[in-house]
Design a protein around this motif. Sequence first.
Motif, mmCIF file in Angstrom:
data_model
loop_
_atom_site.group_PDB
_atom_site.id
_atom_site.type_symbol
_atom_site.label_atom_id
_atom_site.label_comp_id
_atom_site.label_asym_id
_atom_site.label_seq_id
_atom_site.Cartn_x
_atom_site.Cartn_y
_atom_site.Cartn_z
ATOM 1 N N GLN A 211 0.835 -1.194 0.000
ATOM 2 C CA GLN A 211 0.000 0.000 0.000
ATOM 3 C C GLN A 211 0.877 1.253 0.000
ATOM 4 N N VAL A 212 0.484 2.216 -0.837
ATOM 5 C CA VAL A 212 1.185 3.498 -0.915
ATOM 6 C C VAL A 212 0.149 4.621 -0.909
ATOM 7 N N ALA A 213 0.593 5.826 -0.609
ATOM 8 C CA ALA A 213 -0.313 6.978 -0.594
ATOM 9 C C ALA A 213 -0.864 7.229 -1.995
ATOM 10 N N ALA A 214 -2.093 7.699 -2.044
ATOM 11 C CA ALA A 214 -2.720 8.020 -3.322
ATOM 12 C C ALA A 214 -1.858 9.016 -4.084
ATOM 13 N N GLY A 215 -1.663 8.748 -5.358
ATOM 14 C CA GLY A 215 -0.871 9.634 -6.198
ATOM 15 C C GLY A 215 0.598 9.255 -6.302
ATOM 16 N N THR A 216 1.050 8.271 -5.494
ATOM 17 C CA THR A 216 2.438 7.817 -5.592
ATOM 18 C C THR A 216 2.681 7.214 -6.975
ATOM 19 N N THR A 217 3.834 7.464 -7.548
ATOM 20 C CA THR A 217 4.152 6.962 -8.887
ATOM 21 C C THR A 217 5.167 5.829 -8.822
ATOM 22 N N THR A 218 5.209 5.056 -9.890
ATOM 23 C CA THR A 218 6.217 3.988 -9.963
ATOM 24 C C THR A 218 7.619 4.579 -10.013
ATOM 25 N N ASP A 219 7.767 5.765 -10.564
ATOM 26 C CA ASP A 219 9.086 6.415 -10.586
ATOM 27 C C ASP A 219 9.573 6.697 -9.160
ATOM 28 N N GLN A 220 8.675 7.137 -8.286
ATOM 29 C CA GLN A 220 9.052 7.386 -6.896
ATOM 30 C C GLN A 220 9.498 6.097 -6.208
ATOM 31 N N VAL A 221 8.747 5.035 -6.438
ATOM 32 C CA VAL A 221 9.084 3.754 -5.818
ATOM 33 C C VAL A 221 10.429 3.257 -6.343
ATOM 34 N N LEU A 222 10.607 3.312 -7.649
ATOM 35 C CA LEU A 222 11.854 2.829 -8.243
ATOM 36 C C LEU A 222 13.048 3.635 -7.746
#
Length: 292
Positions: A211-222
């Motif tokens: 689970q991640v905050a709404a609006g989080t992007t895959t770029d942020q995770v990567l």
Amino acid sequence: MHVPTRLRRAVAVVCATALATSPLLVAPTTAGAASAATPTARAAMPHLTATLTKKTIRVKGADRLRAGRVHFAVKGAGIVEFVTFDKGYDVADFTRDVNRFGAKNDMKALKRAIRNATIIGGFAGGGSGTIVFPRPGAYTPFAIGQRGVVTGKTLVVRGPVRSSSAPRTDGRILAKRGLAWGGASTLPANGRFLFKNKRSAAVPHFVVLQQVAAGTTTDQVLQFLQSGEEGPPPSWVLPGSMETGSLSPGRSMTVDYDLPPGQYVVMCFFPDPEMQGMPHALMGMLRMINLT
């Protein structure tokens, strides 16, 4: 929420050992078996229950087991999966190769394990779903813990293959060629999904839902995964999470789950044998979905 700084060594054939130098994004598994999984859908299937301890895995319900689909539940701290081996390769070879990869990042050992073992799925403690024993033969339950591979008594699955339909699912999560995810973009927060590793994917995969905050992007995770940062997790990491056991190419299973509604990133941390054991998520195998 506690987030360990090292990836948990209990995921699949060799996955977590490759991740010992990478920060863990996911929290400890919080998903339980979904209440939406109906007893009627399971009634026609055998039921297996595996209990994982520090030294072994005990499986109940395996008497007179035939090939085909079974309901499988896991107890204990860790992930229990089933694996079958090619002729000339056995559980001792597999254990040695997985442990050697974990201790020395031995790519030859990793490739040998992947080439000679077929993983048909499994679940974390408290989890459940269905897996398929595709043909008569020998299948061994295993887990990967802090001290390496833990195995249980090998089951002999007999023929002919028992016909049994897959239970109803609420959607699919597909591992595809090119380290990509496909399938549903929205699932209910409580239900059952089909996880399939397509044959064209060529390597084993497993599912992590975080689970991640709404609006989080895959770029942020990567960016976070590749940074190697330790310490507190980013503010966009939320408590809900779960993970499955691994599937070799061409295999599928159904997964019961019960998670908080919200946005989730789908990831796989299986080590890539052609990239010196780099986890697939760090190579971009990420996708955002929503649980409603």
